[in-house]
Design a protein around this motif. Structure first.
Motif, PDB file in Angstrom:
ATOM      1  N   PHE A  88      -6.763  10.215  -1.119  1.00 27.16           N
ATOM      2  CA  PHE A  88      -6.125  11.352  -0.475  1.00 27.16           C
ATOM      3  C   PHE A  88      -5.465  10.963   0.845  1.00 27.16           C
ATOM      4  O   PHE A  88      -4.788  11.751   1.466  1.00 27.16           O
ATOM      5  CB  PHE A  88      -7.146  12.476  -0.258  1.00 27.16           C
ATOM      6  N   ALA A  89      -5.710   9.735   1.295  1.00 26.32           N
ATOM      7  CA  ALA A  89      -5.132   9.264   2.557  1.00 26.32           C
ATOM      8  C   ALA A  89      -4.096   8.176   2.345  1.00 26.32           C
ATOM      9  O   ALA A  89      -3.606   7.600   3.310  1.00 26.32           O
ATOM     10  CB  ALA A  89      -6.240   8.741   3.460  1.00 26.32           C
ATOM     11  N   ASP A  95       0.551   1.204  -0.988  1.00 24.19           N
ATOM     12  CA  ASP A  95      -0.793   1.190  -1.557  1.00 24.19           C
ATOM     13  C   ASP A  95      -1.760   0.698  -0.492  1.00 24.19           C
ATOM     14  O   ASP A  95      -2.374  -0.359  -0.607  1.00 24.19           O
ATOM     15  CB  ASP A  95      -0.818   0.283  -2.792  1.00 24.19           C
ATOM     16  N   SER A  96      -1.846   1.465   0.593  1.00 24.27           N
ATOM     17  CA  SER A  96      -2.702   1.096   1.712  1.00 24.27           C
ATOM     18  C   SER A  96      -3.261   2.366   2.353  1.00 24.27           C
ATOM     19  O   SER A  96      -2.732   3.458   2.168  1.00 24.27           O
ATOM     20  CB  SER A  96      -1.914   0.290   2.741  1.00 24.27           C
TER      21      SER A  96
END
Length: 148
Positions: A88-89, A95-96
């Motif tokens: 969710f962050a 993709d980090s």
């Protein structure tokens, strides 16, 4: 509405009130729903979807054939799919983990389905999608990360 009468621009809606609901555990309802999805619509996969704070869909698919009764003998679509809180962050462009989000790779959320949103997907006829709410895997409470 029969699955054979649906063109590729329509979604098949299976009303919940068509299922046998005289079982306290809901197992008969779930079993009827799974049978209807397989037989009437030819569905093989169920996609559980939820939205994050950036309005990105977070989704996991499970094969209908993998849905088996729980240890107590009940059959439920609840508590079948989990997703890492950190998802969710994650920004949509990388993709980090966002450094300021305060989340780590630890922690899970359970996606609880809202069967009122269940739809057979017209662009992927072997799949159905259900929207869900994100809950803590520890105590089942609604997560503050849930946007629904």
């Amino acid at each position: 509405q029969q699955a054979s009468h649906i063109d590729s621009t329509q979604m098949m809606v299976i009303p919940a009130d068509q299922f046998d609901v005289d079982c306290e555990s809901g197992s008969k309802t779930t079993l009827a729903l799974l049978r209807a999805l397989r037989a009437a619509a030819g569905v093989e996969f169920l996609r559980y979807a939820t939205l994050d704070a950036t309005n990105s869909i977070r989704c996991k698919a499970i094969p209908l054939s993998s849905i088996r009764p729980n240890a107590d003998g009940t059959l439920s679509l609840d508590k079948r799919v989990s997703i890492a809180k950190v998802c969710f962050a994650m920004p949509t462009h990388a993709d980090s983990i966002s450094p300021s989000c305060g989340l780590s790779a630890a922690g899970l959320l359970l996606i609880r389905p809202d069967l009122g949103s269940l739809r057979v997907l017209p662009y992927a006829k072997a799949s159905a999608m259900v929207l869900g709410t994100a809950h803590s895997h520890l105590n089942g409470s609604l997560s503050p990360l849930c946007t629904r």
